[in-house]
Design an enzyme around this catalytic site. Structure first.
Site, PDB file in Angstrom:
ATOM      1  N   SER A 183       0.816  -1.007   0.034  1.00 42.56           N
ATOM      2  CA  SER A 183       0.131  -0.100   0.035  1.00 42.56           C
ATOM      3  C   SER A 183       1.124   1.650  -0.300  1.00 42.56           C
ATOM      4  O   SER A 183       2.020   0.830   0.437  1.00 42.56           O
ATOM      5  CB  SER A 183      -0.640  -0.196   1.226  1.00 42.56           C
ATOM      6  OG  SER A 183      -0.074   0.197   2.128  1.00 42.56           O
ATOM      7  N   ASP A 184       0.335   2.582  -0.415  1.00 42.16           N
ATOM      8  CA  ASP A 184       1.010   3.861  -0.068  1.00 42.16           C
ATOM      9  C   ASP A 184       0.620   4.221   2.092  1.00 42.16           C
ATOM     10  O   ASP A 184      -0.165   3.300   1.903  1.00 42.16           O
ATOM     11  CB  ASP A 184       0.142   4.919  -0.789  1.00 42.16           C
ATOM     12  CG  ASP A 184       1.728   5.925  -0.987  1.00 42.16           C
ATOM     13  OD1 ASP A 184       2.895   5.735   0.300  1.00 42.16           O
ATOM     14  OD2 ASP A 184       1.471   7.057  -1.841  1.00 42.16           O
ATOM     15  N   TYR A 185       2.135   4.769   2.485  1.00 44.64           N
ATOM     16  CA  TYR A 185       1.699   5.075   3.376  1.00 44.64           C
ATOM     17  C   TYR A 185      -0.127   5.246   4.069  1.00 44.64           C
ATOM     18  O   TYR A 185      -0.577   6.260   3.259  1.00 44.64           O
ATOM     19  CB  TYR A 185       2.120   5.952   4.184  1.00 44.64           C
ATOM     20  CG  TYR A 185       4.029   5.169   4.221  1.00 44.64           C
ATOM     21  CD1 TYR A 185       4.179   3.652   3.779  1.00 44.64           C
ATOM     22  CD2 TYR A 185       4.937   6.089   5.297  1.00 44.64           C
ATOM     23  CE1 TYR A 185       5.569   3.488   4.058  1.00 44.64           C
ATOM     24  CE2 TYR A 185       6.205   5.510   5.599  1.00 44.64           C
ATOM     25  CZ  TYR A 185       6.402   4.477   4.984  1.00 44.64           C
ATOM     26  OH  TYR A 185       7.508   3.541   5.348  1.00 44.64           O
ATOM     27  N   HIS A 186      -0.804   3.502   4.772  1.00 43.84           N
ATOM     28  CA  HIS A 186      -2.009   4.164   5.168  1.00 43.84           C
ATOM     29  C   HIS A 186      -3.125   3.804   4.224  1.00 43.84           C
ATOM     30  O   HIS A 186      -4.005   3.940   4.298  1.00 43.84           O
ATOM     31  CB  HIS A 186      -1.977   5.333   5.848  1.00 43.84           C
ATOM     32  CG  HIS A 186      -1.321   5.641   6.752  1.00 43.84           C
ATOM     33  ND1 HIS A 186      -1.066   4.909   8.180  1.00 43.84           N
ATOM     34  CD2 HIS A 186       0.097   6.373   6.656  1.00 43.84           C
ATOM     35  CE1 HIS A 186       0.189   6.042   8.529  1.00 43.84           C
ATOM     36  NE2 HIS A 186       0.484   7.030   7.780  1.00 43.84           N
ATOM     37  N   SER A 187      -2.515   3.286   3.089  1.00 46.83           N
ATOM     38  CA  SER A 187      -3.821   4.057   1.865  1.00 46.83           C
ATOM     39  C   SER A 187      -4.742   2.374   2.020  1.00 46.83           C
ATOM     40  O   SER A 187      -5.507   2.339   1.744  1.00 46.83           O
ATOM     41  CB  SER A 187      -3.402   3.648   0.538  1.00 46.83           C
ATOM     42  OG  SER A 187      -2.957   2.292   0.247  1.00 46.83           O
TER      43      SER A 187
END
Ligand code: BGC
Length: 727
Positions: A279-283
């Site tokens: 994931s992108d950070y927190h996506s």
């Protein structure tokens, strides 16, 4: 998948508990509590904090898949030692003994204390030098691996189609072909060092309305396939990228991080991707928090995993307790977890991390910012510099006895976003330092900043003008700062910030020759002042050797040979602007947009200290059976008095097709270095696919008919043309 690795992974998986499997699907976020305080603390405090967190605190008995950004503050030796502490803990205290992967960023050099900082990605793309990019990527990978960092969240393969996007500097520019070639070179170089690459952000992350990054997009499938997919497809198919990052934005209503069509049907089904998606950070959690497409964190986890997103970053959240609850309730099948774990283990095995998990601190220290890497940084910076204007050959500076060095970026360290800008910057050569070193004692240097980047204070302008009056010429270093652009700093104006344009105009009004060097994230609107200058050199963020490279070009040690990987618009209102647009119903073209005329400088443009002549275009055949390659040759001659390099660009136009096609598309390019008077025959091999297109049903095929082949020095400076009939 390699059958041997696949069977080893299956054996491993059979013995793993659920906890051990879930442990592989997430990370420990090192800066979770600390990140926000990061810039407010001293380097010594940061280092002390990192050293104080033990492997035992980070790594549970079930093991750990990944660590997010643990090592960046540590100097090379300390980073390697700390990384080894993680791996030794795993060997001694976990049952599965699966190596943990620490990741960091590396888009233009590893983010790491003391690591080599190369020009911004956009600057490197301006070199059009794919081989040099691969060497740089090897250096980045080597610096990462030797410190124990085995995954880089790079390269950035979104396109720079709208320079209002703050992250344009991370891209390889506007063109899908150029971005593909650079992406492939980057991944080959880094993975060649046994460091996993994570091209990002899949997909359409910077290309939304108004240049706003991560904004919801609703592009057609055709546009995705024709323009935004190709760089990702290339790194998967040609370079075997072993990881990929899903983007923050939604795509036609579905967040990329929960988009099965994207992450499974296209990525795996069509392209054969064998790695894992992060994931992108927190996506993952964003589906619940921001996009509102998941009612709970558990649902967000299920959606992502079922879509084909294996690893949640920067830390276990949805993939922890919420996912366990989903499993317990039967809302996600255990096989989905197995498959995700299998993919992670496969990559760790394939990169040799099981066998080679311990870093050598001596090697880390030896490799970090070593002379070889510094030389690469200087060469890349030299080749990235784009000369936009050079009236009466004012450059190179010869025979001058005094120089005024003016402007807010003259003695500034601007290396851009995603670099090591939080650390000790002693090894960055500023433009002033580079000019001083090159000028020696033979040229009197007078320094007058004139103004700040954006502060609006005009108080220093008169002193800058006085310095110019006392000198034979003035070099004005203007541009931007990472404080103003970068991630989460999109902009609405492309003008130079603050009163920098006034500074240029005032210095130019002294009548002395003014050379403007633009040190910046992407491009600016420069029409207001360019005609008042003698020369303009566009330097991007040129990295730690930028000052030396700029001096090399100013004083003629090398001829500039960078070419724009992105259009310079005349006004911000023209954005988004890119040369490969399709025909317009009003007949507007790139060169005449029907809004304030054409663009300021076209894609592919750049001057040097010599001129090149193009002659003798020949094809190996005039009629090309569909499915065959075409060989295109021409002769390039250095017609000037200095050595230099030309970037020869080949564009193709499909003259008649069942659906509209771009006015022209870059299909090949090469750099050729020539001595004065020297000629060389260059050859391009255009693969059969270069003539293919997506028909009305999005089926890729080659339609018979005429294609125009254009060879030139920019997309607007076509020197040779010919037509080939595809039969
Ligand atoms: C960016 C990614 C980056 C991540 C971790 C995110 O905000 O979009 O490109 O890899 O942060 O640094």
């Amino acid at each position: 998948m390699d059958p041997k690795i696949a069977s080893e992974v299956d054996d491993l998986l059979r013995g793993m508990t659920l906890d051990e499997k879930l442990a592989q699907l997430g990370a420990y976020f090192f800066f979770d509590t600390y990140w926000n305080k990061h810039s407010a603390t001293t380097a010594a405090e940061r280092i002390a904090y990192i050293q104080s967190v033990t492997a035992a605190e980070m790594i549970p008995a079930a093991g750990l898949g990944f660590v997010s950004t643990q090592l960046r503050d540590l100097p090379a030796r300390a980073a390697a030692e700390k990384a080894n502490e993680n791996q030794r803990h795993i060997l001694a205290h976990t049952r599965s003994r699966i190596p943990v992967v620490v990741h960091d960023e590396g888009v233009h050099g590893l983010i790491g204390n003391g690591a080599t900082c190369f020009p911004s990605a956009l600057g490197m793309a301006a070199s059009w030098d794919v081989e040099l990019m691969e060497s740089v990527a090897h250096a980045i990978g080597r610096e990462a691996r030797t410190r124990g960092i085995r995954q880089l969240l790079s390269p950035t393969l979104n396109l720079g189609r709208d320079p209002r996007c703050g992250r344009t500097e991370e891209t390889y520019g506007e063109d899908p072909h150029l971005a593909s070639r650079f992406g492939v070179a980057f991944v080959r170089g880094v993975q060649g060092e046994r460091v996993i690459c994570t091209p990002k952000h899949f997909v359409a992350n910077f290309e939304g309305d108004g240049g706003r990054d991560s904004t919801a997009t609703q592009f057609s499938e055709r546009f995705l396939r024709e323009v935004l997919f190709p760089p990702f497809e290339a790194v998967v198919k040609e370079a075997g990228a072993l990881s990929l990052m899903a983007a923050y934005n939604a795509l036609d209503g579905t967040p990329c991080s929960g988009n099965r069509w994207l992450l499974t049907d296209v990525l795996r089904g069509e392209w054969g991707f064998e790695g894992y998606v992060v994931s992108d950070y927190h996506s993952v959690i964003h589906q619940w928090e921001l996009h509102k497409t998941a009612a709970t964190m558990g649902e967000a986890a299920t959606k992502s995993l079922e879509a084909g997103l294996e690893v949640e970053l920067p830390r276990h959240r949805c993939y922890d307790e919420p996912l366990r609850a989903e499993l317990a309730a039967g809302r996600i099948a255990p096989e989905v977890i197995d498959e995700a774990t299998r993919r992670v283990l496969h990559v760790k095995k394939k990169m040799g991390i099981f066998e080679d998990r311990v870093a050598d601190p001596d090697e880390a220290e030896r490799v970090s910012n070593c002379a070889e890497h510094r030389a690469l940084a200087r060469e890349m910076a030299r080749r990235s510099l784009v000369l936009l204007r050079n009236e009466r050959d004012v450059l190179p500076l010869e025979g001058i006895r005094s120089l005024a060095i003016i402007g807010p970026n003259a003695d500034a360290i601007e290396v851009g976003d995603y670099s090591w800008d939080l650390y000790d910057k002693d090894h960055v050569v500023t433009p002033l330092a580079g000019v001083r070193a090159a000028a020696g004692t033979s040229i009197r240097i007078e320094v007058a900043p004139g103004c700040g980047i954006a502060d609006g204070d005009r108080g220093g302008i008169p002193a800058a003008c006085d310095a110019a009056r006392r000198s034979d010429a003035a070099v004005v270093f203007v541009g931007n700062s990472v404080k103003l652009t970068g991630e989460a700093r999109d902009c609405t104006s492309l003008d130079l910030p603050g009163v920098q344009a006034e500074l240029i105009e005032a210095v130019a009004a002294t009548g002395k020759p003014v050379i403007v060097v633009v040190i910046t994230s992407s491009v600016h609107t420069i029409g207001r002042w360019i005609d008042k200058t003698a020369a303009v050199l566009h330097a991007w963020y040129p990295g730690e050797e930028g000052g030396n490279a700029i001096a090399d070009v100013l004083f003629g040690k090398v001829s500039p040979s960078g070419r724009l990987p992105i259009t310079i618009p005349r006004t911000v209102g023209q954005c988004p602007v890119y040369y490969y647009h399709k025909p317009s119903g009003r007949g507007n073209t790139y060169g005449n947009l029907g809004q304030d005329g054409g663009i300021q400088f076209p894609f592919g443009f750049g001057l040097g200290y010599t001129t090149f002549v193009y002659t003798d275009l020949v094809f190996d055949r005039d009629r090309l059976p569909a499915g065959c390659d075409l060989r295109v040759r021409c002769t390039i001659t250095n017609a000037g008095k200095r050595a230099g390099s030309e970037v020869v660009q080949l564009y193709l136009a499909d003259l008649l097709a069942s659906v509209t096609r771009p006015l022209k598309e870059l299909k090949a390019f090469l750099r050729v270095a020539l001595e004065p008077g020297e000629s060389r025959v260059v050859e391009f091999v255009l693969p059969a696919e270069a003539f293919s297109m997506l028909d009305a049903r999005l089926v890729r095929r080659i339609e018979p008919g005429a294609f125009e082949v254009m060879v030139g020095a920019s997309c607007e400076d076509i020197r040779l043309r010919g037509t080939v009939d595809v039969t």
